[in-house]
Design an enzyme around this catalytic site. Structure first.
Site, PDB file in Angstrom:
ATOM      1  N   ARG A   1      -7.537 -22.990  28.420  1.00  0.00           N
ATOM      2  CA  ARG A   1      -8.636 -23.879  28.793  1.00  0.00           C
ATOM      3  C   ARG A   1      -8.252 -24.728  29.993  1.00  0.00           C
ATOM      4  NH1 ARG A   1      -8.932 -25.934  22.854  1.00  0.00           N
ATOM      5  NH2 ARG A   1      -9.887 -24.171  21.772  1.00  0.00           N
TER       6      ARG A   1
ATOM      7  N   GLY B   1       4.751 -29.614  21.810  1.00  0.00           N
ATOM      8  CA  GLY B   1       5.278 -30.961  21.649  1.00  0.00           C
ATOM      9  C   GLY B   1       6.498 -31.034  20.748  1.00  0.00           C
TER      10      GLY B   1
ATOM     11  N   GLY C   1       2.875 -27.185  18.655  1.00  0.00           N
ATOM     12  CA  GLY C   1       3.917 -26.198  18.933  1.00  0.00           C
ATOM     13  C   GLY C   1       4.752 -26.509  20.163  1.00  0.00           C
TER      14      GLY C   1
ATOM     15  N   MET D   1       3.765 -21.186  26.555  1.00  0.00           N
ATOM     16  CA  MET D   1       4.692 -22.063  27.264  1.00  0.00           C
ATOM     17  C   MET D   1       6.130 -21.572  27.176  1.00  0.00           C
ATOM     18  SD  MET D   1       5.172 -24.717  29.164  1.00  0.00           S
ATOM     19  CE  MET D   1       3.772 -25.847  29.109  1.00  0.00           C
ATOM     20  N   ARG D   2       6.512 -20.977  26.056  1.00  0.00           N
ATOM     21  CA  ARG D   2       7.879 -20.462  25.920  1.00  0.00           C
ATOM     22  C   ARG D   2       8.165 -19.397  26.973  1.00  0.00           C
ATOM     23  NH1 ARG D   2       6.973 -18.996  19.713  1.00  0.00           N
ATOM     24  NH2 ARG D   2       5.103 -18.274  20.772  1.00  0.00           N
TER      25      ARG D   2
ATOM     26  N   ARG E   1     -10.622 -26.785   6.443  1.00  0.00           N
ATOM     27  CA  ARG E   1     -10.738 -27.364   7.781  1.00  0.00           C
ATOM     28  C   ARG E   1     -12.107 -26.983   8.327  1.00  0.00           C
ATOM     29  NH1 ARG E   1      -9.011 -24.941  13.497  1.00  0.00           N
ATOM     30  NH2 ARG E   1      -9.330 -26.804  14.769  1.00  0.00           N
TER      31      ARG E   1
ATOM     32  N   HIS F   1      -0.981 -34.034  20.809  1.00  0.00           N
ATOM     33  CA  HIS F   1      -0.980 -32.736  20.115  1.00  0.00           C
ATOM     34  C   HIS F   1      -0.965 -31.662  21.197  1.00  0.00           C
ATOM     35  CE1 HIS F   1      -2.088 -29.900  16.794  1.00  0.00           C
ATOM     36  NE2 HIS F   1      -2.467 -29.200  17.858  1.00  0.00           N
TER      37      HIS F   1
ATOM     38  N   GLY G   1      -0.265 -27.806  22.006  1.00  0.00           N
ATOM     39  CA  GLY G   1      -0.077 -26.434  21.568  1.00  0.00           C
ATOM     40  C   GLY G   1      -0.865 -25.539  22.498  1.00  0.00           C
ATOM     41  N   ASN G   2      -1.445 -24.455  21.969  1.00  0.00           N
ATOM     42  CA  ASN G   2      -2.346 -23.656  22.805  1.00  0.00           C
ATOM     43  C   ASN G   2      -3.589 -24.479  23.128  1.00  0.00           C
ATOM     44  OD1 ASN G   2      -2.961 -21.150  24.150  1.00  0.00           O
ATOM     45  ND2 ASN G   2      -4.567 -20.873  22.630  1.00  0.00           N
TER      46      ASN G   2
ATOM     47  N   GLU H   1      -1.231 -30.657   9.230  1.00  0.00           N
ATOM     48  CA  GLU H   1      -2.648 -30.777   8.924  1.00  0.00           C
ATOM     49  C   GLU H   1      -2.970 -30.264   7.527  1.00  0.00           C
ATOM     50  OE1 GLU H   1      -5.120 -29.806  12.726  1.00  0.00           O
ATOM     51  OE2 GLU H   1      -3.161 -28.846  12.963  1.00  0.00           O
TER      52      GLU H   1
END
Length: 413
Positions: A249, A342, A340, A292-293, A98, A216, A218-219, A394
């Site tokens: 962010r 979503g 994560g 988020m959890r 990546r 997408h 996630g964090n 990915e």
């Protein structure tokens, strides 16, 4: 073919060992032989590895650099007690990496040679925190496995090279684009590309007929409008800071705030950038966490006002982007959640889709609640656009791209 997939950070390394080839891709029988991660490279590193679907094994080791980390994980892979299905490094046929930023030059996955290495180096100023680490991963694999083992770069930005000028240009002097390539590049491209490919496969939709919005979440978070299998707009911009609210962010904001915050807080430009990238988003609004959890638990158990506020702003921003992309494409056939959050947060998906029935978006509450980390349609029967959860993969796409590139096959999905 056994392919080592690497995602290398400044002091971390995530890997998977995939078994794939043309037949496995056709039948969707690619196999994940091993996976894991190493963190705190440069000191007493901590690692977690697992073979196949076995329970992970964990430990620590002094690893001074990325080469030492690659040597360590490969030694574990071929060790007799690892239970990984290979026993020699010679059984690893290629490595796929990546690479975060490919600039305007790299619009497809490519085999890595000296010219490609120089091209990645030239984009370092566009991704100073990521591309140097990605290069270290390439160099480490070359040192450990030898120069004869082919390596392939898969770029986060490549999928978005199809954005039209009206989507990728900013309304600033055009000379800044001509001189410095200041434009929207977009990120998470491999994830968006996989979800788009997988949705077509599930639904039997021809590529040219596809019109979907992928999320997408996630964090890091981004949205993408996809028409005819190609990205036509995306929320992240020149950097991954633009767009949706994320873990730490800020996402979209008034650029005049930079000077204002700098003056009021006594910060230089680098300090403001750190604040916006690492101290904002869910963490900044809630004052509690970027997870988020944990925010959902705090909101539900203690009715914490700022936890609710962070969740509400997060969902509202996603909803706004869905609306803008519906306008950009003249509607959509599906909204696809990945990442994560979503994939694993039914409550967040429900809040995002609230008050969207005007656009035809309506969830099946039972289907949504039951869907955690699995592939499923969660919209009400007959509702259009449909709403799907499609776990991203990915690493699978990187492994497949690697096989295709080194065998001269097309990487367009």
């Amino acid at each position: 073919m056994n392919i080592l997939v690497l995602n290398v950070g400044s002091s971390s390394l995530k890997f998977q060992l995939m078994d794939t080839d043309a037949e496995r891709m056709k039948e969707n029988t690619d196999r994940r032989l091993a996976r894991g991660q190493i963190e705190r490279i440069g000191g007493e590193a901590v690692w977690s590895f697992r073979a196949g679907d076995a329970a992970p094994v964990k430990g620590s080791a002094p690893l001074k650099d990325h080469r030492a980390a690659v040597e360590y994980l490969l030694a574990w892979i071929v060790a007799d007690d690892s239970d990984v299905e290979i026993h020699s490094l010679a059984e690893i046929g290629a490595a796929g990496h990546r690479v975060v930023h490919g600039g305007e030059h790299f619009v497809h996955s490519v085999a890595i040679d000296d010219a490609v290495m120089r091209g990645i180096e030239e984009t370092i100023e566009l991704a100073p925190l990521h591309n140097p680490a990605n290069l270290k991963g390439v160099q480490a694999v070359k040192a450990v496995l030898g120069p004869a083992v082919p390596q392939v770069a898969v770029f986060d930005t490549a999928f978005h090279h199809t954005l039209p000028e009206r989507a990728f240009l900013y309304a600033i002097p055009y000379s800044l684009y001509r001189r410095h390539r200041v434009r929207r590049y977009g990120f998470h491209g491999t994830s968006h590309r996989y979800v788009a490919y997988r949705w077509r496969q599930i639904t039997g939709t021809p590529r040219e007929a596809q019109k979907i919005i992928t999320l997408h979440l996630g964090n890091g978070c981004s949205a993408c409008a996809i028409r005819g299998g190609e990205s036509i707009d995306t929320s992240m911009g020149f950097t991954p800071l633009e767009g949706l609210v994320m873990g730490t962010r800020s996402g979209d904001l008034d650029p005049a705030l930079l000077d204002y915050i700098a003056e009021k807080e006594g910060l230089n430009l680098a300090g403001v950038e750190t604040l916006l990238n690492k101290q904002s988003g869910l963490l900044g609004i809630s004052g509690l966490t970027n997870d988020m959890r944990e925010l959902l638990a705090e909101a539900e158990e203690h009715d914490d006002r700022r936890a609710w506020l962070a969740i509400e702003i997060f969902c509202y921003r996603v909803r706004k982007y869905i609306g803008s992309y519906l306008a950009a494409m003249g509607g959509a056939d599906a909204i696809c959640f990945a990442g994560g959050i979503g994939e694993n947060a039914p409550a967040v998906r429900a809040m995002i889709c609230e008050e969207m029935e005007w656009a035809g978006i309506k969830l099946d509450p039972a289907a949504n609640h039951a869907c955690n980390g699995v592939e499923a349609r969660i919209s009400a029967e007959g509702a259009k656009p449909e709403v799907w959860v499609i776990p991203t993969d990915e690493e699978l796409l990187i492994a497949r791209d690697t096989f295709r590139v080194i065998n001269g096959l097309e990487t367009r999905y």
